[in-house]
Design a protein around this motif. Structure first.
Motif, PDB file in Angstrom:
ATOM      1  N   TRP A   4    -121.075 111.386 -13.081  1.00  0.00           N
ATOM      2  CA  TRP A   4    -121.099 110.820 -11.720  1.00  0.00           C
ATOM      3  C   TRP A   4    -122.321 109.947 -11.496  1.00  0.00           C
ATOM      4  O   TRP A   4    -122.284 108.998 -10.725  1.00  0.00           O
ATOM      5  CB  TRP A   4    -120.956 111.879 -10.645  1.00  0.00           C
ATOM      6  CG  TRP A   4    -121.781 113.142 -10.738  1.00  0.00           C
ATOM      7  CD1 TRP A   4    -121.324 114.373 -11.126  1.00  0.00           C
ATOM      8  CD2 TRP A   4    -123.166 113.339 -10.410  1.00  0.00           C
ATOM      9  NE1 TRP A   4    -122.337 115.312 -11.068  1.00  0.00           N
ATOM     10  CE2 TRP A   4    -123.478 114.696 -10.628  1.00  0.00           C
ATOM     11  CE3 TRP A   4    -124.181 112.494  -9.952  1.00  0.00           C
ATOM     12  CZ2 TRP A   4    -124.749 115.243 -10.416  1.00  0.00           C
ATOM     13  CZ3 TRP A   4    -125.450 113.029  -9.732  1.00  0.00           C
ATOM     14  CH2 TRP A   4    -125.725 114.383  -9.963  1.00  0.00           C
ATOM     15  N   SER A   5    -123.400 110.251 -12.176  1.00  0.00           N
ATOM     16  CA  SER A   5    -124.596 109.434 -12.025  1.00  0.00           C
ATOM     17  C   SER A   5    -124.429 108.095 -12.755  1.00  0.00           C
ATOM     18  O   SER A   5    -124.803 107.032 -12.243  1.00  0.00           O
ATOM     19  CB  SER A   5    -125.798 110.205 -12.566  1.00  0.00           C
ATOM     20  OG  SER A   5    -126.961 109.445 -12.454  1.00  0.00           O
ATOM     21  N   GLU A  20    -135.186 126.102 -14.161  1.00  0.00           N
ATOM     22  CA  GLU A  20    -135.328 125.577 -12.789  1.00  0.00           C
ATOM     23  C   GLU A  20    -136.673 125.978 -12.189  1.00  0.00           C
ATOM     24  O   GLU A  20    -137.241 125.274 -11.361  1.00  0.00           O
ATOM     25  CB  GLU A  20    -134.185 126.104 -11.907  1.00  0.00           C
ATOM     26  CG  GLU A  20    -132.851 125.423 -12.188  1.00  0.00           C
ATOM     27  CD  GLU A  20    -131.652 126.144 -11.584  1.00  0.00           C
ATOM     28  OE1 GLU A  20    -130.522 125.665 -11.776  1.00  0.00           O
ATOM     29  OE2 GLU A  20    -131.855 127.186 -10.913  1.00  0.00           O
ATOM     30  N   GLN A  58    -132.244 121.140  -6.863  1.00  0.00           N
ATOM     31  CA  GLN A  58    -131.989 120.984  -8.295  1.00  0.00           C
ATOM     32  C   GLN A  58    -131.149 119.761  -8.640  1.00  0.00           C
ATOM     33  O   GLN A  58    -130.824 119.543  -9.805  1.00  0.00           O
ATOM     34  CB  GLN A  58    -131.321 122.249  -8.855  1.00  0.00           C
ATOM     35  CG  GLN A  58    -132.142 123.520  -8.669  1.00  0.00           C
ATOM     36  CD  GLN A  58    -133.508 123.421  -9.324  1.00  0.00           C
ATOM     37  OE1 GLN A  58    -133.663 122.818 -10.391  1.00  0.00           O
ATOM     38  NE2 GLN A  58    -134.516 123.983  -8.680  1.00  0.00           N
ATOM     39  N   GLY A  59    -130.746 119.019  -7.637  1.00  0.00           N
ATOM     40  CA  GLY A  59    -130.040 117.763  -7.917  1.00  0.00           C
ATOM     41  C   GLY A  59    -128.651 117.931  -8.512  1.00  0.00           C
ATOM     42  O   GLY A  59    -128.211 117.100  -9.307  1.00  0.00           O
ATOM     43  N   VAL A  60    -127.957 118.994  -8.135  1.00  0.00           N
ATOM     44  CA  VAL A  60    -126.635 119.223  -8.734  1.00  0.00           C
ATOM     45  C   VAL A  60    -125.510 118.509  -7.979  1.00  0.00           C
ATOM     46  O   VAL A  60    -124.376 118.460  -8.444  1.00  0.00           O
ATOM     47  CB  VAL A  60    -126.297 120.737  -8.833  1.00  0.00           C
ATOM     48  CG1 VAL A  60    -127.318 121.454  -9.690  1.00  0.00           C
ATOM     49  CG2 VAL A  60    -126.192 121.384  -7.464  1.00  0.00           C
ATOM     50  N   GLU A  61    -125.813 117.943  -6.816  1.00  0.00           N
ATOM     51  CA  GLU A  61    -124.761 117.372  -5.973  1.00  0.00           C
ATOM     52  C   GLU A  61    -124.493 115.907  -6.343  1.00  0.00           C
ATOM     53  O   GLU A  61    -125.407 115.082  -6.316  1.00  0.00           O
ATOM     54  CB  GLU A  61    -125.184 117.455  -4.502  1.00  0.00           C
ATOM     55  CG  GLU A  61    -124.085 117.121  -3.516  1.00  0.00           C
ATOM     56  CD  GLU A  61    -123.059 118.231  -3.376  1.00  0.00           C
ATOM     57  OE1 GLU A  61    -123.443 119.410  -3.399  1.00  0.00           O
ATOM     58  OE2 GLU A  61    -121.864 117.914  -3.245  1.00  0.00           O
ATOM     59  N   PRO A  62    -123.241 115.574  -6.656  1.00  0.00           N
ATOM     60  CA  PRO A  62    -122.927 114.154  -6.864  1.00  0.00           C
ATOM     61  C   PRO A  62    -123.148 113.390  -5.557  1.00  0.00           C
ATOM     62  O   PRO A  62    -123.044 113.973  -4.477  1.00  0.00           O
ATOM     63  CB  PRO A  62    -121.439 114.157  -7.235  1.00  0.00           C
ATOM     64  CG  PRO A  62    -121.109 115.563  -7.584  1.00  0.00           C
ATOM     65  CD  PRO A  62    -122.070 116.430  -6.828  1.00  0.00           C
ATOM     66  N   PRO A  63    -123.438 112.090  -5.623  1.00  0.00           N
ATOM     67  CA  PRO A  63    -123.615 111.324  -4.384  1.00  0.00           C
ATOM     68  C   PRO A  63    -122.283 111.207  -3.639  1.00  0.00           C
ATOM     69  O   PRO A  63    -121.212 111.272  -4.254  1.00  0.00           O
ATOM     70  CB  PRO A  63    -124.085 109.961  -4.885  1.00  0.00           C
ATOM     71  CG  PRO A  63    -123.559 109.861  -6.272  1.00  0.00           C
ATOM     72  CD  PRO A  63    -123.567 111.261  -6.824  1.00  0.00           C
ATOM     73  N   HIS A  68    -122.427 105.575 -10.788  1.00  0.00           N
ATOM     74  CA  HIS A  68    -123.049 104.958  -9.607  1.00  0.00           C
ATOM     75  C   HIS A  68    -124.465 104.497  -9.904  1.00  0.00           C
ATOM     76  O   HIS A  68    -125.308 104.478  -9.028  1.00  0.00           O
ATOM     77  CB  HIS A  68    -123.014 105.949  -8.439  1.00  0.00           C
ATOM     78  CG  HIS A  68    -121.619 106.380  -8.101  1.00  0.00           C
ATOM     79  ND1 HIS A  68    -120.752 105.596  -7.368  1.00  0.00           N
ATOM     80  CD2 HIS A  68    -120.921 107.482  -8.450  1.00  0.00           C
ATOM     81  CE1 HIS A  68    -119.589 106.216  -7.266  1.00  0.00           C
ATOM     82  NE2 HIS A  68    -119.654 107.361  -7.912  1.00  0.00           N
ATOM     83  N   GLN A 127    -121.883 117.711 -15.071  1.00  0.00           N
ATOM     84  CA  GLN A 127    -122.788 118.401 -14.154  1.00  0.00           C
ATOM     85  C   GLN A 127    -124.241 118.081 -14.489  1.00  0.00           C
ATOM     86  O   GLN A 127    -124.591 117.828 -15.633  1.00  0.00           O
ATOM     87  CB  GLN A 127    -122.635 119.936 -14.246  1.00  0.00           C
ATOM     88  CG  GLN A 127    -121.233 120.471 -14.247  1.00  0.00           C
ATOM     89  CD  GLN A 127    -120.572 120.375 -15.618  1.00  0.00           C
ATOM     90  OE1 GLN A 127    -121.210 120.024 -16.620  1.00  0.00           O
ATOM     91  NE2 GLN A 127    -119.285 120.661 -15.648  1.00  0.00           N
ATOM     92  N   GLN A 128    -125.065 118.192 -13.466  1.00  0.00           N
ATOM     93  CA  GLN A 128    -126.499 118.253 -13.680  1.00  0.00           C
ATOM     94  C   GLN A 128    -126.810 119.688 -14.096  1.00  0.00           C
ATOM     95  O   GLN A 128    -126.392 120.632 -13.433  1.00  0.00           O
ATOM     96  CB  GLN A 128    -127.221 117.928 -12.365  1.00  0.00           C
ATOM     97  CG  GLN A 128    -128.723 117.947 -12.464  1.00  0.00           C
ATOM     98  CD  GLN A 128    -129.246 116.752 -13.241  1.00  0.00           C
ATOM     99  OE1 GLN A 128    -128.880 115.625 -12.953  1.00  0.00           O
ATOM    100  NE2 GLN A 128    -130.091 117.017 -14.225  1.00  0.00           N
ATOM    101  N   ALA A 129    -127.528 119.866 -15.186  1.00  0.00           N
ATOM    102  CA  ALA A 129    -127.885 121.224 -15.609  1.00  0.00           C
ATOM    103  C   ALA A 129    -129.353 121.225 -16.023  1.00  0.00           C
ATOM    104  O   ALA A 129    -130.146 120.434 -15.511  1.00  0.00           O
ATOM    105  CB  ALA A 129    -126.960 121.697 -16.726  1.00  0.00           C
ATOM    106  N   ARG A 182    -130.872 129.086 -17.064  1.00  0.00           N
ATOM    107  CA  ARG A 182    -131.012 127.968 -16.120  1.00  0.00           C
ATOM    108  C   ARG A 182    -132.035 128.288 -15.036  1.00  0.00           C
ATOM    109  O   ARG A 182    -132.825 127.429 -14.636  1.00  0.00           O
ATOM    110  CB  ARG A 182    -129.658 127.671 -15.489  1.00  0.00           C
ATOM    111  CG  ARG A 182    -129.125 126.305 -15.867  1.00  0.00           C
ATOM    112  CD  ARG A 182    -127.838 126.001 -15.149  1.00  0.00           C
ATOM    113  NE  ARG A 182    -128.018 125.018 -14.089  1.00  0.00           N
ATOM    114  CZ  ARG A 182    -127.057 124.704 -13.230  1.00  0.00           C
ATOM    115  NH1 ARG A 182    -125.889 125.315 -13.280  1.00  0.00           N
ATOM    116  NH2 ARG A 182    -127.275 123.803 -12.306  1.00  0.00           N
TER     117      ARG A 182
END
Lengths: 544, 141
Positions: free
Chosen positions: B136-137, B74, A277-282, B140, B126-128, B70
């Motif tokens: 964070w995206s 998902e 699900q891509g929830v992890e920061p790099p 970077h 957060q990614q949700a 969610r």
């Protein structure tokens, strides 16, 4: 230490405006008190016995002098000139007006501080080792991991209406100075056999009415999956944690009722799902954060010897300073436990002095300990005498770290609407008793913790000696517990027997310390002797 | 009953939602209502024929519906996801992030409060289940 960038600052500023708008709608009657309550709680605002209490977050207990000055200014401007440092490394103010709350949050935001999620059924402030970045025994500085989780948990859209509050602690050493296994999630940063860093997850610890020690559910989560794993732990809890009974709603009950193995199975299943699900920061984000926690410019040639010719100073050095990873430095603990004082309280003047001393002697850094004291983490040994002299003059030089005088006490019935009994006066009388009989030093490490009700904010389950205040037919009564620990030798204290009145509990504490003095073998702490000889000799002395 | 707030362009489903149990027992319904204790994952094999999933909030403090929402997004659900019941305007931003795109609150929202709630947050950590880019995206990129 961590500094906000434009994104962090914008989020905190938005939160201030959100709360200002919510408070306005409450005052206009558009929000009922029931609707407003969770919103104000998620901004740290409680309604206590006499007034509102505001709890300000000190993420992982780390502050700079500018922030400590701001806390002092708030104490003067909006409260009665003092604040109270808490067992979760935060500070709270006890005499706040609702109308002022948004302005206080705005003042905090100016110094990169906030009260976000310091209360309510959400993920609370992340706590950590108060000697992080200084301790001789740490694997790495645990605070970057705590900061990564602070950001992940802030305004989390799925986990802001949990069954109950949720507390996370992060450490990175075998010595546990953060009561890690008594948290909803305790994380220990460790290495695996390949020498890679990862996180051991302990889930389902806690104190309160049903104290439990968290089992390890995963000994090694790779660092590039840390957030995802935490998200899986929380999702299983949010879906299946009990909501029918407030007193059974913490995750410890879910883990206990499912069994650690079944809870872990469910988490692992959710984890596998969330990995996609891509929830992890790099990892680059963790590296970015780590950049803020690099060592200050230590004087590596600093003299590692301390001039101990002043005997009062030597006692303080022995008791209140802790080995540092740099031989020329120590971490110095400023005791907020003067005999007869209120544990954890500091006046605005004392806060300002501590801030100025941190600037002069500790690379501008302070820490709040979960034992309600303040640390200057990086003090050159050569500067210690000057530091001690300044502290002593301000009433901050009590040489009593980890002694019977270094008591954790909840606010109790003097402030708290949940309390059954007063805690503060009991702490004061016990400290006075041992200061007067001169035994404080000779008893050595003795962790005494007092709660004014079974919610256990004073950590009585984790005290070498614990005291629990209860209401017995309208009279305050105090139960005595022995043998707890919140450290790496974690254990839960056991009750001795029938409780005592206010005078009786002070005598009872002295009685059990006498048993210890008579029974102890070389090098044993109180809790070691208790573990060796068991409860009976203490019971006989108390009730026999 | 207040009007439904929708953030979709398609036509709303014109028949009432059935319970999860009756949905699983009969094959023709295209609208279902999830209660807090229901397992949203029970619907996952049937998402293609669903046009509306209502998630009921009997009490605003019961946050299980956020996870249900969610989980459904998902799993690829693209139909209407509607929060119904004791839904408060201060919860809208988080609900949107969890994938809700319609709201049927017990008590009508004030239009200005809705706008303020949805426009307030300059970023997300957060990614949700929404299309917002986490801070964070951006850092970077």
């Amino acid at each position: 230490m961590y500094e906000y960038d434009q994104y962090d600052q914008a989020m905190v500023d938005a939160r201030v405006e959100e709360f200002r708008d919510q408070a306005r709608r409450r005052l206009e009657g558009k929000l009922t008190e029931d609707q407003f309550k969770p919103l104000r709680l998620m901004n740290g605002l409680y309604l206590q016995l006499h007034a509102y209490m505001l709890r300000v977050a000190v993420p992982y207990g780390t502050l700079d002098s500018r922030q400590m000055h701001a806390l002092a200014d708030i104490a003067d401007k909006y409260d009665r000139g003092y604040g109270h440092f808490t067992t979760r490394q935060n500070i709270q103010y006890n005499w706040i007006k609702l109308e002022d709350a948004a302005d206080i949050l705005a003042d905090l935001a100016k110094v990169e501080m906030h009260a976000i999620q310091t209360s309510g059924n959400c993920i609370r402030n992340i706590s950590s080792d108060h000697f992080a970045g200084a301790a001789a025994d740490e694997l790495v500085d645990p605070r970057p991991y705590a900061e990564l989780l602070r950001q992940w948990s802030s305004f989390h859209p799925e986990f802001s209406y949990l069954p109950r509050k949720f507390k996370i602690a992060v450490i990175a050493s075998e010595t546990d100075r953060a009561a890690m296994r008594l948290h909803d999630i305790g994380i220990n940063i460790v290495t695996n056999e390949a020498g890679e860093l990862g996180a051991a997850f302990y889930v389902g610890g806690g104190m309160g009415r049903t104290p439990m020690i968290a089992p390890c559910i995963n000994p090694f989560v790779p660092l590039d999956r840390l957030v995802t794993y935490a998200e899986a732990c929380l999702r299983v809890y949010n879906r299946y944690g009990r909501r029918d009974n407030k007193y059974k709603a913490r995750i410890k009950i879910l883990v206990h009722e499912l069994g650690a193995e079944e809870y872990t199975r469910q988490v692992e299943e959710e984890f596998v799902h969330l990995l996609d699900q891509g929830v992890e920061p790099p990892l680059a984000e963790l590296e970015r954060i780590k950049g803020y926690f690099e060592d200050p410019a230590f004087d590596t040639g600093a003299n590692a010897r301390i001039d101990r010719s002043d005997p009062d100073f030597a006692v303080w050095v022995d008791r209140n300073t802790v080995e540092h990873k740099e031989p020329g430095y120590v971490s110095a603990v400023i005791s907020l436990k003067p005999v007869g004082g209120i544990p954890g309280d500091a006046t605005a003047e004392q806060m300002r002095l501590m801030a100025d001393l941190a600037k002069d002697y500790s690379f501008d850094e302070l820490r709040v300990m979960h034992t309600q004291n303040i640390v200057l983490p990086h003090v050159r040994k050569a500067d210690l005498h000057a530091l001690w002299a300044a502290l002593d003059e301000a009433g901050l030089g009590s040489p009593n770290l980890d002694t019977v005088e270094d008591i954790i006490a909840c606010p109790g019935l003097d402030y708290c609407s949940l309390a059954n009994a007063r805690s503060i006066p009991i702490a004061q009388r016990i400290a006075e008793r041992f200061a007067a009989n001169g035994k404080t030093g000779t008893l050595g490490e003795l962790k005494l913790k007092i709660s004014g009700c079974i919610n256990a904010c004073g950590h009585h389950h984790a005290g070498h000696i614990g005291i629990l205040g209860v209401d017995r037919k309208g009279v305050e009564n105090y139960q005595l517990l022995l043998g707890g620990s919140e450290a790496e030798d974690v254990s839960l204290a056991k009750i001795t027997g029938p409780g005592f009145d206010e005078n009786g509990i002070v005598d009872a504490v002295e009685t059990v310390t006498t048993v210890y003095e008579n029974e102890r073998q070389d090098g044993e702490r109180f809790v070691d002797t208790y573990r060796r000889i068991g409860m009976n000799p203490f019971k006989e002395a108390l009730y026999g | 009953m207040a009007e439904t707030l929708r953030y979709r362009d398609d036509e709303p489903v014109d028949h009432p939602a059935v319970t999860v149990d009756s949905f699983l027992d009969q094959s023709n319904a295209s609208a279902v209502r999830i209660e807090p204790g229901d397992d949203a994952r029970a619907l996952v094999p049937h998402l293609e024929r669903l046009a509306l999933i209502e998630v009921n909030f009997p009490a605003f403090g019961d946050g299980r519906g956020y996870s249900s929402a969610r989980i459904l997004r998902e799993a690829g659900y693209e139909g209407e996801l509607r929060a119904v019941g004791d839904v408060l305007v201060d919860q809208l931003a988080y609900m949107r992030r969890c994938g809700f795109d319609a709201f049927e609150p017990d008590k009508q929202f004030d239009r200005d409060d809705v706008t303020a709630a949805l426009e307030r947050w300059p970023g997300v950590y957060q990614q949700a289940a929404d299309d917002r880019t986490p801070i964070w995206s951006k850092r970077h990129a």
